[in-house]
Design a protein around this motif. Sequence first.
Motif, mmCIF file in Angstrom:
data_model
loop_
_atom_site.group_PDB
_atom_site.id
_atom_site.type_symbol
_atom_site.label_atom_id
_atom_site.label_comp_id
_atom_site.label_asym_id
_atom_site.label_seq_id
_atom_site.Cartn_x
_atom_site.Cartn_y
_atom_site.Cartn_z
ATOM 1 N N LEU A 91 0.600 -1.172 0.303
ATOM 2 C CA LEU A 91 0.376 0.293 0.278
ATOM 3 C C LEU A 91 0.952 1.188 -0.293
ATOM 4 C CD1 LEU A 91 -2.677 -1.718 2.758
ATOM 5 C CD2 LEU A 91 -2.603 -0.664 0.231
ATOM 6 N N LEU A 92 0.615 2.373 -1.137
ATOM 7 C CA LEU A 92 1.593 3.365 -0.589
ATOM 8 C C LEU A 92 0.552 4.807 -0.728
ATOM 9 C CD1 LEU A 92 3.055 2.677 -5.116
ATOM 10 C CD2 LEU A 92 3.876 2.060 -2.015
ATOM 11 N N GLY A 93 -0.736 4.333 -0.629
ATOM 12 C CA GLY A 93 -1.364 6.056 -0.402
ATOM 13 C C GLY A 93 -2.802 6.061 -0.314
ATOM 14 N N ALA A 94 -3.055 6.656 -0.166
ATOM 15 C CA ALA A 94 -5.057 7.484 -0.633
ATOM 16 C C ALA A 94 -4.920 8.568 -0.773
ATOM 17 C CB ALA A 94 -6.006 6.348 0.582
ATOM 18 N N CYS A 95 -6.239 8.682 -1.664
ATOM 19 C CA CYS A 95 -6.282 10.266 -2.053
ATOM 20 C C CYS A 95 -7.321 10.583 -0.885
ATOM 21 C CB CYS A 95 -7.208 10.252 -3.522
ATOM 22 S SG CYS A 95 -6.908 10.399 -4.656
ATOM 23 N N GLU A 96 -7.569 11.354 -0.567
ATOM 24 C CA GLU A 96 -8.287 12.761 0.154
ATOM 25 C C GLU A 96 -9.830 11.860 1.058
ATOM 26 O OE1 GLU A 96 -8.753 15.496 3.374
ATOM 27 O OE2 GLU A 96 -7.101 14.566 2.255
ATOM 28 N N PHE A 97 -10.032 11.913 -1.009
ATOM 29 C CA PHE A 97 -11.722 11.354 -0.044
ATOM 30 C C PHE A 97 -12.163 10.039 0.180
ATOM 31 C CE2 PHE A 97 -11.942 15.319 -0.997
ATOM 32 C CZ PHE A 97 -13.453 16.078 -0.329
ATOM 33 N N GLY A 98 -10.680 9.420 -0.193
ATOM 34 C CA GLY A 98 -10.970 7.677 0.020
ATOM 35 C C GLY A 98 -11.251 6.724 -1.455
ATOM 36 N N ASN A 99 -11.126 7.247 -2.404
ATOM 37 C CA ASN A 99 -12.415 6.471 -3.593
ATOM 38 C C ASN A 99 -11.209 6.170 -4.968
ATOM 39 O OD1 ASN A 99 -11.197 9.208 -4.573
ATOM 40 N ND2 ASN A 99 -12.673 10.023 -6.024
ATOM 41 N N VAL A 100 -9.710 6.623 -4.011
ATOM 42 C CA VAL A 100 -8.812 5.779 -4.726
ATOM 43 C C VAL A 100 -7.394 5.844 -4.114
ATOM 44 C CG1 VAL A 100 -7.104 6.371 -6.881
ATOM 45 C CG2 VAL A 100 -9.082 7.445 -7.215
ATOM 46 N N ILE A 101 -7.225 4.580 -4.087
ATOM 47 C CA ILE A 101 -5.607 3.959 -3.349
ATOM 48 C C ILE A 101 -4.731 3.588 -4.206
ATOM 49 C CG2 ILE A 101 -6.732 3.485 -0.988
ATOM 50 C CD1 ILE A 101 -6.874 0.608 -2.386
ATOM 51 N N PHE A 102 -3.423 3.645 -3.670
ATOM 52 C CA PHE A 102 -2.356 3.261 -4.708
ATOM 53 C C PHE A 102 -2.095 1.956 -4.141
ATOM 54 C CE2 PHE A 102 -2.759 7.787 -4.964
ATOM 55 C CZ PHE A 102 -2.980 8.143 -6.141
ATOM 56 N N LEU A 103 -1.630 0.791 -5.279
ATOM 57 C CA LEU A 103 -1.463 0.088 -4.556
ATOM 58 C C LEU A 103 0.389 -0.218 -5.065
ATOM 59 C CD1 LEU A 103 -3.896 -2.217 -5.370
ATOM 60 C CD2 LEU A 103 -3.515 -1.396 -3.031
ATOM 61 N N LYS A 104 0.905 -1.194 -4.911
ATOM 62 C CA LYS A 104 2.745 -1.297 -5.773
ATOM 63 C C LYS A 104 2.691 -3.559 -5.518
ATOM 64 C CE LYS A 104 8.107 -0.711 -6.358
ATOM 65 N NZ LYS A 104 6.975 0.123 -7.596
ATOM 66 N N THR A 105 2.854 -3.793 -6.970
ATOM 67 C CA THR A 105 3.357 -5.241 -6.790
ATOM 68 C C THR A 105 4.011 -5.076 -7.364
ATOM 69 O OG1 THR A 105 2.304 -5.750 -9.058
ATOM 70 C CG2 THR A 105 0.093 -5.583 -7.970
ATOM 71 N N ARG A 106 4.865 -6.400 -7.747
ATOM 72 C CA ARG A 106 5.973 -6.631 -7.760
ATOM 73 C C ARG A 106 6.494 -6.468 -9.258
ATOM 74 N NH1 ARG A 106 9.106 -10.395 -4.426
ATOM 75 N NH2 ARG A 106 7.988 -11.371 -2.944
ATOM 76 N N LEU A 107 5.481 -6.121 -10.004
ATOM 77 C CA LEU A 107 5.512 -6.093 -11.233
ATOM 78 C C LEU A 107 5.091 -3.979 -11.531
ATOM 79 C CD1 LEU A 107 4.213 -8.952 -13.011
ATOM 80 C CD2 LEU A 107 6.461 -8.411 -12.751
ATOM 81 N N ASP A 108 4.118 -4.088 -11.203
ATOM 82 C CA ASP A 108 3.328 -2.160 -11.317
ATOM 83 C C ASP A 108 3.480 -1.541 -10.535
ATOM 84 O OD1 ASP A 108 4.117 -2.963 -14.735
ATOM 85 O OD2 ASP A 108 2.387 -4.405 -14.275
#
Length: 375
Positions: free
Chosen positions: A323-340
């Motif tokens: 988990l890399l972060g989330a937008c202010e209103f929680g409608n988008v989060i950021f994920l990192k896998t081993r590829l992308d």
Amino acid sequence: MSDLIHRRVQTAPISLALLPDELQAEILLRLPSQHHHLLRASQVYGLWRRLVRNPVFLGSFRERHNGIPPLAGVFHDRSFFCNRRFTPVGEDCSAILWCPTSLRILDSRHGRVLFLGQAVLVVWDAMTGLFEMISTLPSDWTACDHNNLNSAVVCTASNDDEGRHGDCRASPYLVVLLAGRAPRAFVSVYSSVVREWSQTIWYDGLPMWVDVCPGPCVIIGTTLYQPLLASHTLSFDLETRNFAVVPHPVETAWMDVQIMKLGGRTLGLVVADNADFSLHFWEREEAAGHWVLRRTVHLHTLEPQPALGAAPLRTGSLRSVELLGACEFGNVIFLKTRLDTYLFYLDSMQLKKLSSGNTIPLGALSPYESFYSPR
């Protein structure tokens, strides 16, 4: 609409010029919220350029989009590509913002970005390029390890109880510094109105081994929530200056956890469970004082990476997520896998690739969300 808006068109098509000004304004109000749409509209001809620079029109445009600014991109605190520390989201590559690598990014919120330099803080409006320097830190903080210092820039002009904002650029703001190691946490608050720091506020209630950890905070109403080590979150009320420690659900112990805002008004957790390659979403019910599991998302069912879900469970498997972060209103989060690195849109339950391979450095991302503002 896209056929009418083009960067090189400087005169109005006859069909547009014949329309009443009010109708043309209504056309522009129906554009998507991403800033480049209004930017391109301003280059069609004079009337549209005047419209998109009119504060009344811009206020109506924000209201049309529920006061929730669009995601322009993400800042990352470390870069391997000179001073390129911003990755745009979407098709408009002109939204690349540049900032010096000598400054550490602490926070990004309400169209402002907060940097830390050598004993100096910089509050930057990345959309317009305007910035303000806070040249001195509180005297109590001179010996603080800056690598463990957390901070947030908080607009004080909230329009409703969900924290939706209008144009924050002319509004007062606070800068909150926070650090601590069990059993003590301490906070100082800077006001852009009086241009000075508050006295340091101490709290001696951190449980054993529960230190303040570097990571993005969440603002809900007048309360700041800061993640702590050992499955806890620290809350600090900006008005009453009271602290509290919120323990996380026992089921989330030893997992990758990101605090976030759900529905604009409640504290939430997203938990990465690599055992079954899934995300668990928890919501805090303040009245009852406990957490409720609201949703579980199995990542192998989502595009564009079904092959990851089919990978066997073994050491070194591609079935892992950070988990890399989330937008202010929680409608988008950021994920990192081993590829992308991916954006996960919770409303549509879709994944969108942000970058390939190692083009995004490791570590937390700071989403930059802002409506269009003319320079």
